[in-house]
Write a protein that holds these residues in place. Structure first.
Motif, PDB file in Angstrom:
ATOM      1  N   THR A 299       0.829  -1.197   0.000  1.00  8.28           N
ATOM      2  CA  THR A 299       0.000   0.000   0.000  1.00  8.28           C
ATOM      3  C   THR A 299       0.864   1.247   0.000  1.00  8.28           C
ATOM      4  OG1 THR A 299      -1.696  -1.202   1.236  1.00  8.28           O
ATOM      5  CG2 THR A 299      -1.843   1.196   1.241  1.00  8.28           C
ATOM      6  N   THR A 300       1.911   1.242   0.808  1.00 10.10           N
ATOM      7  CA  THR A 300       2.818   2.384   0.861  1.00 10.10           C
ATOM      8  C   THR A 300       3.514   2.596  -0.475  1.00 10.10           C
ATOM      9  OG1 THR A 300       3.189   1.966   3.210  1.00 10.10           O
ATOM     10  CG2 THR A 300       4.794   3.370   2.085  1.00 10.10           C
ATOM     11  N   ALA A 301       3.979   1.516  -1.090  1.00 11.46           N
ATOM     12  CA  ALA A 301       4.667   1.626  -2.385  1.00 11.46           C
ATOM     13  C   ALA A 301       3.732   2.175  -3.454  1.00 11.46           C
ATOM     14  CB  ALA A 301       5.209   0.258  -2.807  1.00 11.46           C
ATOM     15  N   VAL A 302       2.522   1.654  -3.513  1.00 11.66           N
ATOM     16  CA  VAL A 302       1.554   2.141  -4.506  1.00 11.66           C
ATOM     17  C   VAL A 302       1.220   3.603  -4.253  1.00 11.66           C
ATOM     18  CG1 VAL A 302      -0.838   1.905  -5.317  1.00 11.66           C
ATOM     19  CG2 VAL A 302       0.578  -0.130  -5.024  1.00 11.66           C
ATOM     20  N   LEU A 303       1.053   3.978  -3.006  1.00 19.34           N
ATOM     21  CA  LEU A 303       0.739   5.364  -2.666  1.00 19.34           C
ATOM     22  C   LEU A 303       1.878   6.308  -3.070  1.00 19.34           C
ATOM     23  CD1 LEU A 303      -1.202   7.361  -1.328  1.00 19.34           C
ATOM     24  CD2 LEU A 303      -0.041   6.898   0.829  1.00 19.34           C
ATOM     25  N   ILE A 304       3.106   5.944  -2.743  1.00 19.86           N
ATOM     26  CA  ILE A 304       4.254   6.797  -3.085  1.00 19.86           C
ATOM     27  C   ILE A 304       4.398   6.921  -4.595  1.00 19.86           C
ATOM     28  CG2 ILE A 304       6.780   6.918  -3.038  1.00 19.86           C
ATOM     29  CD1 ILE A 304       6.620   5.724  -0.187  1.00 19.86           C
ATOM     30  N   VAL A 305       4.329   5.804  -5.305  1.00 20.42           N
ATOM     31  CA  VAL A 305       4.480   5.839  -6.764  1.00 20.42           C
ATOM     32  C   VAL A 305       3.337   6.632  -7.399  1.00 20.42           C
ATOM     33  CG1 VAL A 305       4.445   4.413  -8.847  1.00 20.42           C
ATOM     34  CG2 VAL A 305       5.864   3.741  -6.909  1.00 20.42           C
ATOM     35  N   THR A 306       2.132   6.484  -6.889  1.00 19.86           N
ATOM     36  CA  THR A 306       0.991   7.230  -7.426  1.00 19.86           C
ATOM     37  C   THR A 306       1.165   8.736  -7.212  1.00 19.86           C
ATOM     38  OG1 THR A 306      -0.472   5.349  -7.037  1.00 19.86           O
ATOM     39  CG2 THR A 306      -1.515   7.502  -7.320  1.00 19.86           C
ATOM     40  N   VAL A 307       1.588   9.129  -6.025  1.00 19.89           N
ATOM     41  CA  VAL A 307       1.788  10.553  -5.728  1.00 19.89           C
ATOM     42  C   VAL A 307       2.898  11.138  -6.603  1.00 19.89           C
ATOM     43  CG1 VAL A 307       2.588  12.172  -3.955  1.00 19.89           C
ATOM     44  CG2 VAL A 307       0.848  10.470  -3.399  1.00 19.89           C
ATOM     45  N   VAL A 308       4.024  10.441  -6.696  1.00 18.60           N
ATOM     46  CA  VAL A 308       5.142  10.943  -7.497  1.00 18.60           C
ATOM     47  C   VAL A 308       4.757  11.011  -8.977  1.00 18.60           C
ATOM     48  CG1 VAL A 308       7.484  10.436  -8.290  1.00 18.60           C
ATOM     49  CG2 VAL A 308       6.924  10.235  -5.868  1.00 18.60           C
ATOM     50  N   THR A 309       4.105   9.966  -9.476  1.00 19.47           N
ATOM     51  CA  THR A 309       3.686   9.960 -10.884  1.00 19.47           C
ATOM     52  C   THR A 309       2.651  11.048 -11.138  1.00 19.47           C
ATOM     53  OG1 THR A 309       4.147   7.593 -11.037  1.00 19.47           O
ATOM     54  CG2 THR A 309       2.719   8.541 -12.724  1.00 19.47           C
TER      55      THR A 309
ATOM     56  N   ALA B  89       5.069   2.367 -13.366  1.00 20.95           N
ATOM     57  CA  ALA B  89       4.815   0.924 -13.459  1.00 20.95           C
ATOM     58  C   ALA B  89       6.097   0.133 -13.201  1.00 20.95           C
ATOM     59  CB  ALA B  89       4.232   0.589 -14.825  1.00 20.95           C
ATOM     60  N   THR B  90       7.191   0.603 -13.743  1.00 18.98           N
ATOM     61  CA  THR B  90       8.473  -0.073 -13.534  1.00 18.98           C
ATOM     62  C   THR B  90       8.877  -0.030 -12.068  1.00 18.98           C
ATOM     63  OG1 THR B  90       9.168   0.491 -15.772  1.00 18.98           O
ATOM     64  CG2 THR B  90      10.905  -0.121 -14.220  1.00 18.98           C
ATOM     65  N   ALA B  91       8.639   1.087 -11.404  1.00 18.73           N
ATOM     66  CA  ALA B  91       8.961   1.190  -9.973  1.00 18.73           C
ATOM     67  C   ALA B  91       8.177   0.170  -9.161  1.00 18.73           C
ATOM     68  CB  ALA B  91       8.673   2.604  -9.469  1.00 18.73           C
ATOM     69  N   LEU B  92       6.904   0.003  -9.472  1.00 21.68           N
ATOM     70  CA  LEU B  92       6.092  -0.982  -8.753  1.00 21.68           C
ATOM     71  C   LEU B  92       6.548  -2.407  -9.043  1.00 21.68           C
ATOM     72  CD1 LEU B  92       2.540   0.593  -9.098  1.00 21.68           C
ATOM     73  CD2 LEU B  92       4.004   0.505  -7.063  1.00 21.68           C
ATOM     74  N   ILE B  93       6.874  -2.694 -10.286  1.00 13.67           N
ATOM     75  CA  ILE B  93       7.366  -4.031 -10.641  1.00 13.67           C
ATOM     76  C   ILE B  93       8.670  -4.323  -9.906  1.00 13.67           C
ATOM     77  CG2 ILE B  93       8.347  -5.385 -12.533  1.00 13.67           C
ATOM     78  CD1 ILE B  93       6.237  -3.956 -14.351  1.00 13.67           C
ATOM     79  N   LEU B  94       9.570  -3.345  -9.878  1.00 12.30           N
ATOM     80  CA  LEU B  94      10.843  -3.540  -9.178  1.00 12.30           C
ATOM     81  C   LEU B  94      10.638  -3.694  -7.670  1.00 12.30           C
ATOM     82  CD1 LEU B  94      13.186  -1.092 -11.103  1.00 12.30           C
ATOM     83  CD2 LEU B  94      13.183  -3.593 -11.180  1.00 12.30           C
ATOM     84  N   ALA B  95       9.684  -2.975  -7.104  1.00 12.38           N
ATOM     85  CA  ALA B  95       9.397  -3.105  -5.675  1.00 12.38           C
ATOM     86  C   ALA B  95       8.929  -4.515  -5.336  1.00 12.38           C
ATOM     87  CB  ALA B  95       8.363  -2.072  -5.243  1.00 12.38           C
ATOM     88  N   VAL B  96       8.029  -5.041  -6.144  1.00 16.18           N
ATOM     89  CA  VAL B  96       7.530  -6.403  -5.920  1.00 16.18           C
ATOM     90  C   VAL B  96       8.671  -7.406  -6.104  1.00 16.18           C
ATOM     91  CG1 VAL B  96       6.008  -8.195  -6.849  1.00 16.18           C
ATOM     92  CG2 VAL B  96       5.150  -5.881  -6.511  1.00 16.18           C
ATOM     93  N   TRP B  97       9.469  -7.208  -7.114  1.00 13.84           N
ATOM     94  CA  TRP B  97      10.586  -8.117  -7.397  1.00 13.84           C
ATOM     95  C   TRP B  97      11.614  -8.074  -6.271  1.00 13.84           C
ATOM     96  CZ3 TRP B  97      14.984  -7.289 -11.372  1.00 13.84           C
ATOM     97  CH2 TRP B  97      15.612  -8.495 -11.628  1.00 13.84           C
ATOM     98  N   ALA B  98      11.923  -6.895  -5.781  1.00 13.55           N
ATOM     99  CA  ALA B  98      12.910  -6.761  -4.716  1.00 13.55           C
ATOM    100  C   ALA B  98      12.403  -7.347  -3.396  1.00 13.55           C
ATOM    101  CB  ALA B  98      13.281  -5.299  -4.525  1.00 13.55           C
TER     102      ALA B  98
END
Length: 100
Positions: free
Chosen positions: A10-20, A88-97
């Motif tokens: 949730t935090t990752a999606v929120l941060i990526v959404t705000v920045v994007t 989208a790439t940031a979220l994919i990398l977050a899940v992968w990491a």
């Protein structure tokens, strides 16, 4: 699903959404004209091919798809896919990491 796993997602999606979202808003209000490479990609998108002099075709294809979809070659629409792909790439990398 454990609370910690849901919390980081949730935090990752929120941060990526705000920045994007911030990037898209600032891009909307930007009055900077296209740079040389952006204009070159746009030009390549006008004549679709399987490849170009020094680059593969995906960037040109995406620019062409977006500008055709909105029927505009405004610099905002030419630049708009980049922040979306970055997010989208940031979220994919977050899940992968985070994989365990």
């Amino acid at each position: 699903m454990p609370a910690s796993k849901t919390n980081w997602q949730t935090t990752a999606v929120l941060i990526v959404t705000v920045v994007t979202g911030f990037r898209l808003v600032t891009l909307w209000f930007s009055n900077i004209d296209l740079f040389v490479d952006e204009a070159q990609y746009w030009l390549w998108g006008q004549n679709l091919d399987l490849g170009y002099y020094s680059k593969p075709p995906l960037v040109a294809w995406v620019i062409r798809a977006v500008t055709d979809l909105v029927n505009s070659s405004n610099p905002f629409w030419i630049r708009m896919p980049a922040p979306l792909f970055h997010g989208a790439t940031a979220l994919i990398l977050a899940v992968w990491a985070k994989r365990e």
